[in-house]
Design a protein around this motif. Structure first.
Motif, short mmCIF file in Angstrom:
data_model
loop_
_atom_site.label_atom_id
_atom_site.label_comp_id
_atom_site.label_asym_id
_atom_site.label_seq_id
_atom_site.Cartn_x
_atom_site.Cartn_y
_atom_site.Cartn_z
N VAL A 162 26.97 -40.75 -63.14
CA VAL A 162 27.81 -41.81 -62.58
C VAL A 162 27.88 -41.69 -61.06
O VAL A 162 27.96 -42.69 -60.34
N TYR A 163 27.79 -40.47 -60.56
CA TYR A 163 27.94 -40.21 -59.13
C TYR A 163 26.60 -40.12 -58.40
O TYR A 163 26.56 -39.87 -57.20
N SER A 164 25.52 -40.34 -59.12
CA SER A 164 24.18 -40.25 -58.53
C SER A 164 24.02 -41.26 -57.39
O SER A 164 24.32 -42.45 -57.55
N GLY A 165 23.57 -40.79 -56.25
CA GLY A 165 23.32 -41.66 -55.11
C GLY A 165 24.53 -41.89 -54.22
O GLY A 165 24.42 -42.54 -53.17
N TYR A 166 25.69 -41.37 -54.61
CA TYR A 166 26.90 -41.54 -53.81
C TYR A 166 27.13 -40.34 -52.89
O TYR A 166 26.79 -39.21 -53.23
N GLN A 167 27.70 -40.62 -51.73
CA GLN A 167 28.21 -39.59 -50.83
C GLN A 167 29.69 -39.91 -50.60
O GLN A 167 30.10 -41.07 -50.70
N TRP A 168 30.46 -38.90 -50.27
CA TRP A 168 31.89 -39.11 -50.05
C TRP A 168 32.18 -39.28 -48.56
O TRP A 168 31.81 -38.44 -47.75
N GLN A 169 32.80 -40.39 -48.24
CA GLN A 169 33.16 -40.71 -46.87
C GLN A 169 34.64 -40.36 -46.65
O GLN A 169 35.50 -40.65 -47.49
N VAL A 170 34.93 -39.75 -45.51
CA VAL A 170 36.31 -39.40 -45.16
C VAL A 170 36.93 -40.53 -44.36
O VAL A 170 36.40 -40.94 -43.32
N LEU A 171 38.05 -41.05 -44.86
CA LEU A 171 38.83 -42.05 -44.14
C LEU A 171 40.12 -41.39 -43.67
O LEU A 171 40.86 -40.82 -44.48
N GLU A 172 40.36 -41.44 -42.38
CA GLU A 172 41.50 -40.74 -41.79
C GLU A 172 42.49 -41.74 -41.20
O GLU A 172 42.10 -42.70 -40.53
N SER A 173 43.76 -41.49 -41.46
CA SER A 173 44.83 -42.29 -40.85
C SER A 173 45.63 -41.42 -39.89
O SER A 173 46.03 -40.31 -40.25
N ASN A 174 45.85 -41.93 -38.72
CA ASN A 174 46.66 -41.20 -37.74
C ASN A 174 48.07 -41.75 -37.63
O ASN A 174 48.84 -41.36 -36.75
N ALA A 216 42.97 -40.58 -52.73
CA ALA A 216 43.74 -40.01 -51.62
C ALA A 216 43.90 -38.52 -51.88
O ALA A 216 44.24 -38.11 -52.98
N ILE A 217 43.64 -37.72 -50.86
CA ILE A 217 43.77 -36.27 -51.03
C ILE A 217 44.93 -35.69 -50.22
O ILE A 217 45.26 -34.52 -50.35
N SER A 218 45.53 -36.52 -49.37
CA SER A 218 46.71 -36.13 -48.60
C SER A 218 47.24 -37.40 -47.94
O SER A 218 46.58 -38.44 -47.98
N PRO A 219 48.41 -37.34 -47.32
CA PRO A 219 48.90 -38.52 -46.62
C PRO A 219 48.00 -38.96 -45.47
O PRO A 219 48.07 -40.11 -45.03
N LYS A 220 47.13 -38.08 -45.02
CA LYS A 220 46.28 -38.35 -43.86
C LYS A 220 44.85 -38.71 -44.23
O LYS A 220 44.17 -39.44 -43.48
N TYR A 221 44.37 -38.25 -45.39
CA TYR A 221 42.95 -38.41 -45.72
C TYR A 221 42.75 -39.08 -47.09
O TYR A 221 43.45 -38.79 -48.06
N TYR A 222 41.75 -39.95 -47.10
CA TYR A 222 41.33 -40.64 -48.31
C TYR A 222 39.82 -40.49 -48.41
O TYR A 222 39.11 -40.61 -47.40
N LEU A 223 39.30 -40.21 -49.60
CA LEU A 223 37.86 -40.07 -49.80
C LEU A 223 37.33 -41.28 -50.55
O LEU A 223 37.89 -41.67 -51.59
N MET A 224 36.25 -41.85 -50.04
CA MET A 224 35.63 -43.03 -50.66
C MET A 224 34.17 -42.72 -50.96
O MET A 224 33.43 -42.27 -50.07
N ALA A 225 33.76 -42.93 -52.20
CA ALA A 225 32.35 -42.73 -52.56
C ALA A 225 31.56 -43.96 -52.13
O ALA A 225 31.91 -45.08 -52.48
N VAL A 226 30.52 -43.74 -51.34
CA VAL A 226 29.75 -44.85 -50.78
C VAL A 226 28.26 -44.60 -50.96
O VAL A 226 27.81 -43.46 -51.09
N LYS A 227 27.50 -45.67 -50.97
CA LYS A 227 26.05 -45.60 -50.99
C LYS A 227 25.52 -46.17 -49.68
O LYS A 227 26.13 -47.05 -49.08
N GLY A 228 24.37 -45.69 -49.26
CA GLY A 228 23.77 -46.23 -48.04
C GLY A 228 24.19 -45.47 -46.81
O GLY A 228 24.84 -44.41 -46.87
#
Length: 244
Positions: free
Chosen positions: A169-181, A198-210
């Motif tokens: 299911v995760y083949s071809g995906y990389q995890w992108q870090v989204l940060e809120s300040n 969401a992994i903390s109030p500051k960081y969210y991880l999004m699986a993306v392709k490309g």
């Protein structure tokens, strides 16, 4: 049928209260170990990181807790700590594995697995509770009368197999870090089939392709959009910091 409790003495130190989501991540959303938990269609409460809404209560076996879950959790937590220290993700598979484990444990924490027949009409009796707990503490499976095993061992077998069956299911995906300040992220109780978390109030991880940016600081409008998504995705509740 209810989840089986341990013996009163719990001589073999089996985990009684199993978190379907890591306590270490819950603590990142907490203030003095308390979180703001909003139940869908109901009230919002201040609940501790050991609150029953986060627990599976022996939904899976000790083997699943220590030999399956802990290695996945530890690898994931190392990536979280890298992100928090400003480093790049080094093991995207570790994040994918935890994302899947979280969903599977959440599922079995609210959908109790039934006792199942491991052997057909196996000629054996049921061991006493203390002996069963000894066997479980060794990462083995005690067999009961007729060749049956308790539901938590059924769940463990399922989780182990589903971790293998769903890796593509995760083949071809990389995890992108989204940060809120500024605006704080909230988290769903489980992200199910959504490829983000969401992994903390500051960081969210999004699986993306490309070819996406590895790390991106986002504005409050984007944070609000992700928070709305977390609320929609949440199965029973969502949570965040008490002051959010």
């Amino acid at each position: 049928m209810s989840f089986e409790t341990t013996s009163d003495n719990n001589d073999y130190r089996l985990t009684k209260n199993q978190h379907f989501h890591m306590k270490a991540i819950l603590k990142r959303f907490s203030l003095n170990n308390m979180l703001q938990v909003s139940f869908k269609g109901a009230e919002t409460k201040s609940i501790g990181v050991k609150g029953s809404c986060f627990l599976g209560n022996r939904a899976w076996s000790q083997e699943c807790e220590t030999l399956v879950s802990h290695p996945i959790e530890n690898k994931f937590l190392r990536e979280v700590e890298r992100i928090e220290s400003g480093e790049s993700i080094s093991d995207h598979k570790a994040i994918s594995d935890y994302h899947l484990l979280w969903y599977l444990r959440w599922h079995y924490s609210i959908n109790q697995a039934e006792d199942s027949e491991l052997f057909n009409n196996f000629p054996c009796g049921t061991l006493d509770k203390n002996t069963e707990e000894l066997i479980e503490s060794l990462g083995k499976v005690p067999v009961r009368t007729g060749g049956k095993i308790a539901g938590r061992f059924t769940a463990t077998l399922d989780i182990k197999q589903l971790l293998i069956d769903n890796k593509d299911v995760y083949s071809g995906y990389q995890w992108q870090v989204l940060e809120s300040n500024d605006k704080k992220f909230i988290s769903a109780d489980c992200y199910a089939k959504s490829m983000g978390m969401a992994i903390s109030p500051k960081y969210y991880l999004m699986a993306v392709k490309g070819r996406e940016e590895e790390h991106r600081v986002i504005n409050n409008v984007e944070v609000n959009d992700l928070n709305r998504s977390s609320i929609e995705i949440a199965q029973n509740f969502y949570f965040g910091c008490n002051e959010s």
